[in-house]
Design a protein around this motif. Structure first.
Motif, PDB file in Angstrom:
ATOM      1  N   LEU A   1       0.840  -1.198   0.000  1.00 13.25           N
ATOM      2  CA  LEU A   1       0.000   0.000   0.000  1.00 13.25           C
ATOM      3  C   LEU A   1       0.879   1.254   0.000  1.00 13.25           C
ATOM      4  O   LEU A   1       1.736   1.415   0.869  1.00 13.25           O
ATOM      5  N   LYS A   2       0.686   2.107  -0.980  1.00 13.00           N
ATOM      6  CA  LYS A   2       1.444   3.365  -1.084  1.00 13.00           C
ATOM      7  C   LYS A   2       0.500   4.506  -0.718  1.00 13.00           C
ATOM      8  O   LYS A   2      -0.535   4.702  -1.350  1.00 13.00           O
ATOM      9  N   ILE A   3       0.845   5.263   0.324  1.00 12.70           N
ATOM     10  CA  ILE A   3      -0.012   6.337   0.839  1.00 12.70           C
ATOM     11  C   ILE A   3       0.641   7.682   0.586  1.00 12.70           C
ATOM     12  O   ILE A   3       1.827   7.865   0.865  1.00 12.70           O
ATOM     13  N   LEU A   4      -0.125   8.600   0.067  1.00 11.69           N
ATOM     14  CA  LEU A   4       0.284  10.002  -0.067  1.00 11.69           C
ATOM     15  C   LEU A   4      -0.548  10.794   0.931  1.00 11.69           C
ATOM     16  O   LEU A   4      -1.764  10.904   0.776  1.00 11.69           O
ATOM     17  N   GLN A   5       0.109  11.303   1.968  1.00  8.14           N
ATOM     18  CA  GLN A   5      -0.609  12.023   3.020  1.00  8.14           C
ATOM     19  C   GLN A   5      -0.733  13.499   2.677  1.00  8.14           C
ATOM     20  O   GLN A   5       0.224  14.115   2.207  1.00  8.14           O
TER      21      GLN A   5
ATOM     22  N   GLN B   1      -7.700   3.914  -2.042  1.00  2.08           N
ATOM     23  CA  GLN B   1      -8.315   4.366  -0.800  1.00  2.08           C
ATOM     24  C   GLN B   1      -8.128   5.874  -0.732  1.00  2.08           C
ATOM     25  O   GLN B   1      -7.148   6.412  -1.269  1.00  2.08           O
ATOM     26  N   ALA B   2      -9.055   6.547  -0.071  1.00  3.93           N
ATOM     27  CA  ALA B   2      -8.934   7.995   0.127  1.00  3.93           C
ATOM     28  C   ALA B   2      -9.679   8.385   1.393  1.00  3.93           C
ATOM     29  O   ALA B   2     -10.591   7.678   1.844  1.00  3.93           O
ATOM     30  N   LYS B   3      -9.268   9.506   1.950  1.00  6.17           N
ATOM     31  CA  LYS B   3      -9.976  10.087   3.099  1.00  6.17           C
ATOM     32  C   LYS B   3      -9.634  11.558   3.165  1.00  6.17           C
ATOM     33  O   LYS B   3      -8.627  12.011   2.605  1.00  6.17           O
ATOM     34  N   ILE B   4     -10.472  12.307   3.846  1.00  9.31           N
ATOM     35  CA  ILE B   4     -10.168  13.706   4.138  1.00  9.31           C
ATOM     36  C   ILE B   4     -10.257  13.902   5.638  1.00  9.31           C
ATOM     37  O   ILE B   4     -11.143  13.369   6.296  1.00  9.31           O
ATOM     38  N   GLY B   5      -9.296  14.598   6.169  1.00 10.19           N
ATOM     39  CA  GLY B   5      -9.254  14.838   7.605  1.00 10.19           C
ATOM     40  C   GLY B   5      -8.583  13.709   8.356  1.00 10.19           C
ATOM     41  O   GLY B   5      -8.404  12.599   7.834  1.00 10.19           O
TER      42      GLY B   5
ATOM     43  N   SER C   1      -4.333   6.680  -1.387  1.00 12.65           N
ATOM     44  CA  SER C   1      -3.451   5.516  -1.426  1.00 12.65           C
ATOM     45  C   SER C   1      -3.793   4.648  -2.631  1.00 12.65           C
ATOM     46  O   SER C   1      -4.903   4.700  -3.165  1.00 12.65           O
ATOM     47  N   VAL C   2      -2.817   3.864  -3.044  1.00 16.93           N
ATOM     48  CA  VAL C   2      -2.984   2.927  -4.145  1.00 16.93           C
ATOM     49  C   VAL C   2      -2.326   1.607  -3.748  1.00 16.93           C
ATOM     50  O   VAL C   2      -1.282   1.591  -3.092  1.00 16.93           O
ATOM     51  N   LEU C   3      -2.976   0.520  -4.143  1.00 18.54           N
ATOM     52  CA  LEU C   3      -2.428  -0.812  -3.933  1.00 18.54           C
ATOM     53  C   LEU C   3      -2.432  -1.513  -5.290  1.00 18.54           C
ATOM     54  O   LEU C   3      -3.488  -1.763  -5.867  1.00 18.54           O
TER      55      LEU C   3
END
Length: 186
Positions: free
Chosen positions: A73-77, A121-125, A156-158
């Motif tokens: 899982l690669k996450i961009l914060q 995956q995505a989220k805000i806050g 994020s992308v997997l």
């Protein structure tokens, strides 16, 4: 031609006031009092309807995940620093609470055995949980953005399988927003 102003049965008064872009939509009571040179006073009131507008802006034009490894899982914060970094921020510029929606294509990675070769995956806050979604699927992110607020956006992308032909991939992302319910007291 037969209106009250033409018949001089009404007076026209002008005044200026300001509403901020993030003042809530709705009805605003406007009270007016006017005096003529003789001291006669007229008092009136009416409502101004501030129409709803759900809009937002973001401080990024692209998402760069960087090097992505298979099944990792690669996450961009995101962050709260507007336009100061490559970390995504979203800001509500409307006069309603905004519920952000996201859509992405498949980066050209396609499917294997009729299953997508990646998921997002995505989220805000910081309080929200990640929402999982597949390519070409619109997802509604939890936690609406309040009026005038900026909030971090995390993506994020997997990747589950890389095709062998390419080494660099590019895709499309579309963000949109719907009006979210107003906050209420219980």
């Amino acid at each position: 031609q037969d209106g009250l102003l033409t018949k001089q049965a009404a007076e026209l008064y002008c005044a200026q006031t300001q509403l901020s872009y993030d003042d809530p939509a709705g009805d605003y009571l406007v009270k007016v009092s006017a005096k003529n040179n003789g001291g006669a006073e007229v008092i009136g009131e009416n409502y101004l309807e501030y129409l709803e507008l759900t809009t937002f802006e973001n401080d990024f034009s692209e998402i760069i995940y960087g090097s992505v490894k298979l099944n990792e899982l690669k996450i961009l914060q995101g962050d709260l620093s507007w336009a100061e970094s490559t970390n995504p921020t979203v800001r509500n510029t409307g006069n309603t609470r905004a519920q952000i929606k996201i859509w992405q294509n498949d980066f050209g990675l396609g499917k294997t055995d009729n299953l997508w070769n990646l998921e997002y995956q995505a989220k805000i806050g910081d309080r929200a949980d990640f929402i999982s979604y597949l390519p070409e699927q619109t997802a509604v992110l939890a936690d609406p953005i309040d009026l005038g607020k900026a909030i971090n956006a995390d993506f994020s992308v997997l990747v589950k399988k890389f095709p062998s032909e390419k080494s660099a991939y590019g895709g499309q992302m579309t963000l949109s927003a719907d009006k979210a319910a107003n906050l209420t007291c219980e």
